[in-house]
Write a protein that holds these residues in place. Structure first.
Motif, PDB file in Angstrom:
ATOM      1  N   ARG A 204      32.631  42.988  38.503  1.00 22.64           N
ATOM      2  CA  ARG A 204      31.914  41.951  39.236  1.00 22.64           C
ATOM      3  C   ARG A 204      32.495  40.564  38.942  1.00 22.64           C
ATOM      4  NH1 ARG A 204      29.863  45.124  43.079  1.00 22.64           N
ATOM      5  NH2 ARG A 204      28.364  46.659  42.268  1.00 22.64           N
ATOM      6  N   ILE A 205      33.779  40.416  39.245  1.00 20.33           N
ATOM      7  CA  ILE A 205      34.485  39.159  38.964  1.00 20.33           C
ATOM      8  C   ILE A 205      33.869  37.993  39.726  1.00 20.33           C
ATOM      9  CG2 ILE A 205      36.665  37.934  39.206  1.00 20.33           C
ATOM     10  CD1 ILE A 205      36.735  39.893  36.957  1.00 20.33           C
ATOM     11  N   ALA A 206      33.662  38.135  41.030  1.00 25.50           N
ATOM     12  CA  ALA A 206      33.122  37.037  41.832  1.00 25.50           C
ATOM     13  C   ALA A 206      31.747  36.617  41.337  1.00 25.50           C
ATOM     14  CB  ALA A 206      33.052  37.452  43.306  1.00 25.50           C
ATOM     15  N   GLN A 207      30.943  37.584  40.926  1.00 25.85           N
ATOM     16  CA  GLN A 207      29.604  37.270  40.434  1.00 25.85           C
ATOM     17  C   GLN A 207      29.678  36.515  39.105  1.00 25.85           C
ATOM     18  OE1 GLN A 207      30.515  40.256  41.788  1.00 25.85           O
ATOM     19  NE2 GLN A 207      29.324  40.000  43.668  1.00 25.85           N
ATOM     20  N   GLY A 208      30.548  36.951  38.229  1.00 28.40           N
ATOM     21  CA  GLY A 208      30.691  36.262  36.945  1.00 28.40           C
ATOM     22  C   GLY A 208      31.122  34.818  37.116  1.00 28.40           C
ATOM     23  N   LEU A 209      32.067  34.581  38.016  1.00 29.46           N
ATOM     24  CA  LEU A 209      32.519  33.212  38.277  1.00 29.46           C
ATOM     25  C   LEU A 209      31.390  32.367  38.866  1.00 29.46           C
ATOM     26  CD1 LEU A 209      36.050  33.957  39.801  1.00 29.46           C
ATOM     27  CD2 LEU A 209      35.562  33.001  37.542  1.00 29.46           C
ATOM     28  N   ALA A 210      30.603  32.968  39.755  1.00 34.02           N
ATOM     29  CA  ALA A 210      29.513  32.229  40.394  1.00 34.02           C
ATOM     30  C   ALA A 210      28.412  31.865  39.406  1.00 34.02           C
ATOM     31  CB  ALA A 210      28.933  33.056  41.542  1.00 34.02           C
ATOM     32  N   LEU A 211      28.276  32.645  38.347  1.00 42.39           N
ATOM     33  CA  LEU A 211      27.195  32.425  37.381  1.00 42.39           C
ATOM     34  C   LEU A 211      27.503  31.333  36.362  1.00 42.39           C
ATOM     35  CD1 LEU A 211      26.089  36.110  36.751  1.00 42.39           C
ATOM     36  CD2 LEU A 211      24.776  34.322  37.917  1.00 42.39           C
ATOM     37  N   ARG A 212      28.715  30.782  36.380  1.00 44.66           N
ATOM     38  CA  ARG A 212      29.022  29.656  35.485  1.00 44.66           C
ATOM     39  C   ARG A 212      28.034  28.517  35.734  1.00 44.66           C
ATOM     40  NH1 ARG A 212      35.490  28.540  36.251  1.00 44.66           N
ATOM     41  NH2 ARG A 212      36.332  30.430  35.252  1.00 44.66           N
ATOM     42  N   GLY A 213      27.462  28.006  34.679  1.00 37.55           N
ATOM     43  CA  GLY A 213      26.540  26.896  34.796  1.00 37.55           C
ATOM     44  C   GLY A 213      25.164  27.288  35.282  1.00 37.55           C
ATOM     45  N   ILE A 214      24.942  28.567  35.553  1.00 47.30           N
ATOM     46  CA  ILE A 214      23.639  29.045  36.007  1.00 47.30           C
ATOM     47  C   ILE A 214      23.038  30.038  35.010  1.00 47.30           C
ATOM     48  CG2 ILE A 214      22.461  30.409  37.782  1.00 47.30           C
ATOM     49  CD1 ILE A 214      24.320  29.193  39.829  1.00 47.30           C
ATOM     50  N   ALA A 215      23.795  31.051  34.627  1.00 53.41           N
ATOM     51  CA  ALA A 215      23.298  32.028  33.657  1.00 53.41           C
ATOM     52  C   ALA A 215      23.305  31.432  32.252  1.00 53.41           C
ATOM     53  CB  ALA A 215      24.152  33.288  33.692  1.00 53.41           C
TER      54      ALA A 215
END
Length: 331
Positions: A204-215
């Motif tokens: 889940r590469i795209a998801q991990g990148l999107a979660l920067r600053g959120i998770a």
């Protein structure tokens, strides 16, 4: 050593490397020297942290020896890319150490096709490694990626009140493994689906990148959702209340097992390589806006608590008892 001065056997280590492992078409600008020398020469970007992970797969321990070599090449890299995804890192390079009982060129060619197809899709260049002869097939890949300082998704950032989320449908790979071992039966229409979930996991590469600053914290699910979530709880020094009825069950899992058994698989089966992560309440709206563009589902399954321990709760408020926590590498 000048290879032209040394007579090589058709299946020597050097010929295998040249014929299969050094043939990837991808060439990154940050690789000054890749396969073919004693070491690779790499150029990490200025101002980025280098993220490094490594996983080993052993025949008849982590995969069946008769597994499709293309799927095995894919999975060997995918499990490493899943670790990078869990940290929010951008993939870049990989090295491969491969032990084989025989120089089977057909096997190696198919293995490399699966490996390089996934590597090319995520911009990963194979930059080095080692091949050797041994009693069984052992595959070790080290993957490297980049992330700006302060943005890494770690396991130690969860706080009481944070929501707990999971991507995809955990338990599918475990169902496929149980079926392959004759421990359960899968509805016929879902057999190909679950086999692919086991043998061709999607990092889940795209998801991990999107979660920067959120998770606030994240981990990938390799040994079972309950067990891997426990690593977040331990590192963050918090507890969790997980609502088991909220677990996203695939149609394959729901159709093949009764409800409690399906929940057990979703909680305790390994090899899913989905992401489990926590999000503070004030960032929930940001997350909800993101997930509409994801190619997988994302489900809130619980909340972080100040009280230590993982509590599994049914919809009626009663406790759900877990028979096993997850995969134990030495169990």
């Amino acid at each position: 050593m000048d290879r032209n001065l040394v007579p090589l056997m058709p299946v020597s280590e050097f010929s295998l490397i040249d014929r299969y492992l050094a043939t990837q078409g991808l060439s990154r600008s940050d690789v000054a020297l890749g396969i073919g020398d004693d070491c690779a020469l790499l150029l990490p970007p200025t101002g980025q942290h280098l993220v490094v992970t490594m996983d080993t797969l052993v025949a008849d321990v982590h995969f069946f020896a008769a597994t499709d070599p293309a799927g095995l090449g894919h999975k060997a890299l995918a499990v490493n890319l899943s670790d990078l995804a869990a940290m929010g890192a951008t993939p870049a390079w990989a090295t491969l150490a491969l032990t084989l009982p025989a120089a089977d060129e057909n096997w190696l060619g198919r293995f490399c096709r699966g490996l390089f197809a996934l590597a090319d899709r995520h911009g990963v260049q194979l930059v080095g490694g080692d091949t050797t002869h041994g009693p069984t097939t052992v595959i070790t890949i080290q993957a490297h990626g980049f992330i700006p300082p302060g943005l890494a998704l770690r396991r130690d950032g969860a706080k009481p009140g944070d929501g707990i989320y999971v991507t995809g449908t955990p338990g599918d790979a475990g169902l496929a493994l149980a079926a392959a071992c004759g421990k359960t039966t899968v509805v016929a229409e879902y057999r190909d689906y679950i086999r692919r979930r086991l043998e061709w996991p999607e990092p889940r590469i795209a998801q991990g990148l999107a979660l920067r600053g959120i998770a606030s914290a994240a981990i990938d699910i390799s040994d079972g959702l309950a067990q891997d979530l426990g690593h977040i709880l331990e590192r963050s020094r918090v507890g969790a209340r997980l609502e088991v009825e909220r677990l996203p069950l695939s149609p394959a899992l729901a159709a093949s097992l009764d409800r409690d058994a399906a929940l057990m698989f979703a909680l305790a089966s390994g090899d899913d390589y989905e992401l489990c992560f926590t999000v503070p309440p004030e960032r929930t709206v940001q997350l909800e806006a993101l997930v509409t563009d994801w190619d997988c589902c994302c489900t809130r399954i619980g909340v972080i608590t100040a009280e230590p321990g993982l509590r599994l709760i049914r919809a009626d408020g009663s406790d759900f008892r877990l028979e096993r926590l997850g995969y134990d590498h030495f169990g």
